[in-house]
Design a protein around this motif. Structure first.
Motif, PDB file in Angstrom:
ATOM      1  N   ALA A  41       0.858  -1.154   0.045  1.00  0.00           N
ATOM      2  CA  ALA A  41      -0.081   0.054  -0.029  1.00  0.00           C
ATOM      3  C   ALA A  41       0.797   1.301  -0.015  1.00  0.00           C
ATOM      4  O   ALA A  41       0.455   2.236  -0.627  1.00  0.00           O
ATOM      5  CB  ALA A  41      -0.755  -0.083   1.116  1.00  0.00           C
ATOM      6  N   SER A  42       2.011   1.221   0.802  1.00  0.00           N
ATOM      7  CA  SER A  42       2.826   2.417   0.838  1.00  0.00           C
ATOM      8  C   SER A  42       4.217   1.845   1.119  1.00  0.00           C
ATOM      9  O   SER A  42       4.513   0.752   1.354  1.00  0.00           O
ATOM     10  CB  SER A  42       2.299   3.326   1.948  1.00  0.00           C
ATOM     11  OG  SER A  42       2.349   2.824   2.985  1.00  0.00           O
ATOM     12  N   LEU A  43       5.300   2.815   1.029  1.00  0.00           N
ATOM     13  CA  LEU A  43       6.828   2.252   1.246  1.00  0.00           C
ATOM     14  C   LEU A  43       7.159   3.696   1.975  1.00  0.00           C
ATOM     15  O   LEU A  43       7.184   4.642   1.511  1.00  0.00           O
ATOM     16  CB  LEU A  43       7.060   2.223  -0.249  1.00  0.00           C
ATOM     17  CG  LEU A  43       8.730   1.803  -0.173  1.00  0.00           C
ATOM     18  CD1 LEU A  43       8.888   0.474   0.417  1.00  0.00           C
ATOM     19  CD2 LEU A  43       9.398   1.845  -1.510  1.00  0.00           C
ATOM     20  N   GLU A  44       7.963   3.191   2.981  1.00  0.00           N
ATOM     21  CA  GLU A  44       8.495   4.078   4.031  1.00  0.00           C
ATOM     22  C   GLU A  44      10.053   4.384   3.559  1.00  0.00           C
ATOM     23  O   GLU A  44      10.638   3.117   3.829  1.00  0.00           O
ATOM     24  CB  GLU A  44       8.429   4.110   5.339  1.00  0.00           C
ATOM     25  CG  GLU A  44       8.854   5.125   6.384  1.00  0.00           C
ATOM     26  CD  GLU A  44       8.644   5.019   7.790  1.00  0.00           C
ATOM     27  OE1 GLU A  44       9.340   5.736   8.446  1.00  0.00           O
ATOM     28  OE2 GLU A  44       7.692   4.241   8.135  1.00  0.00           O
ATOM     29  N   VAL A  45      10.538   5.360   3.049  1.00  0.00           N
ATOM     30  CA  VAL A  45      11.922   5.475   2.740  1.00  0.00           C
ATOM     31  C   VAL A  45      12.796   6.595   3.668  1.00  0.00           C
ATOM     32  O   VAL A  45      12.150   7.462   3.834  1.00  0.00           O
ATOM     33  CB  VAL A  45      11.899   5.578   1.326  1.00  0.00           C
ATOM     34  CG1 VAL A  45      13.760   5.468   0.834  1.00  0.00           C
ATOM     35  CG2 VAL A  45      11.354   4.610   0.459  1.00  0.00           C
ATOM     36  N   ARG A  46      13.932   6.208   4.036  1.00  0.00           N
ATOM     37  CA  ARG A  46      14.823   6.868   4.585  1.00  0.00           C
ATOM     38  C   ARG A  46      16.275   6.929   3.848  1.00  0.00           C
ATOM     39  O   ARG A  46      16.771   5.852   3.781  1.00  0.00           O
ATOM     40  CB  ARG A  46      15.187   6.571   5.964  1.00  0.00           C
ATOM     41  CG  ARG A  46      13.807   6.594   6.826  1.00  0.00           C
ATOM     42  CD  ARG A  46      14.156   6.752   8.516  1.00  0.00           C
ATOM     43  NE  ARG A  46      13.088   6.679   9.199  1.00  0.00           N
ATOM     44  CZ  ARG A  46      11.942   7.503   9.233  1.00  0.00           C
ATOM     45  NH1 ARG A  46      12.120   8.786   8.812  1.00  0.00           N
ATOM     46  NH2 ARG A  46      10.880   7.103  10.095  1.00  0.00           N
ATOM     47  N   ALA A  47      16.637   7.981   3.324  1.00  0.00           N
ATOM     48  CA  ALA A  47      17.895   8.168   2.710  1.00  0.00           C
ATOM     49  C   ALA A  47      19.055   8.959   3.772  1.00  0.00           C
ATOM     50  O   ALA A  47      18.696   9.887   4.358  1.00  0.00           O
ATOM     51  CB  ALA A  47      17.565   9.126   1.501  1.00  0.00           C
ATOM     52  N   ASP A  48      20.107   8.078   3.689  1.00  0.00           N
ATOM     53  CA  ASP A  48      21.252   8.888   4.645  1.00  0.00           C
ATOM     54  C   ASP A  48      21.947   9.774   3.418  1.00  0.00           C
ATOM     55  O   ASP A  48      22.761   9.415   2.703  1.00  0.00           O
ATOM     56  CB  ASP A  48      22.055   7.741   5.009  1.00  0.00           C
ATOM     57  CG  ASP A  48      23.321   8.520   5.842  1.00  0.00           C
ATOM     58  OD1 ASP A  48      23.747   9.498   5.437  1.00  0.00           O
ATOM     59  OD2 ASP A  48      23.999   7.732   6.673  1.00  0.00           O
TER      60      ASP A  48
END
Length: 119
Positions: A41-48
């Motif tokens: 349904a959704s995607l949580e993304v964290r970029a360094d």
């Protein structure tokens, strides 16, 4: 990132005409399914951001490269949203492919964390 504007800006930089024979673009998009086919349904993304920049600089320093540009987005995304842009400009196909592959592979493996939310 607006790909057309980004490429136009690259083309206007001093040295582009003399040094660039290929521009490759990667546009990573959130999918509606996981790698195993489960609905997402959704995607949580964290970029360094610091690591993304260090990897970008490595790619740009590879043989034959003129520029490598990266935009790695963080946040909550739904299928169809743009997540990661990489623009690699350099002299010949082999060099540009190698730099794009190196940059993409390292960013995905080391600088991004993702969490899928099932539908």
């Amino acid at each position: 990132m607006d790909i057309s504007k980004t490429i136009a800006t690259l083309k206007a930089q001093p040295g582009f005409l003399e040094k660039v024979g290929m521009v490759l673009v990667h546009n990573g998009v959130a999918r509606a399914t996981s790698r195993n086919g489960a609905p997402v349904a959704s995607l949580e993304v964290r970029a360094d951001a610091d690591l993304v920049e260090a990897i970008r600089q490595e790619g740009e320093a590879m043989p034959g490269m003129f520029r490598v540009l990266v935009e790695a987005r963080s946040g909550l995304f739904v299928p169809g949203d743009d997540l990661l842009f990489i623009v690699a400009a350099g002299d010949i196909r082999e060099n540009v492919l190698a730099a794009l592959t190196h940059t993409l592979t390292r960013i995905k493996a080391e600088a991004l964390t993702k969490r899928e939310v099932a539908s």
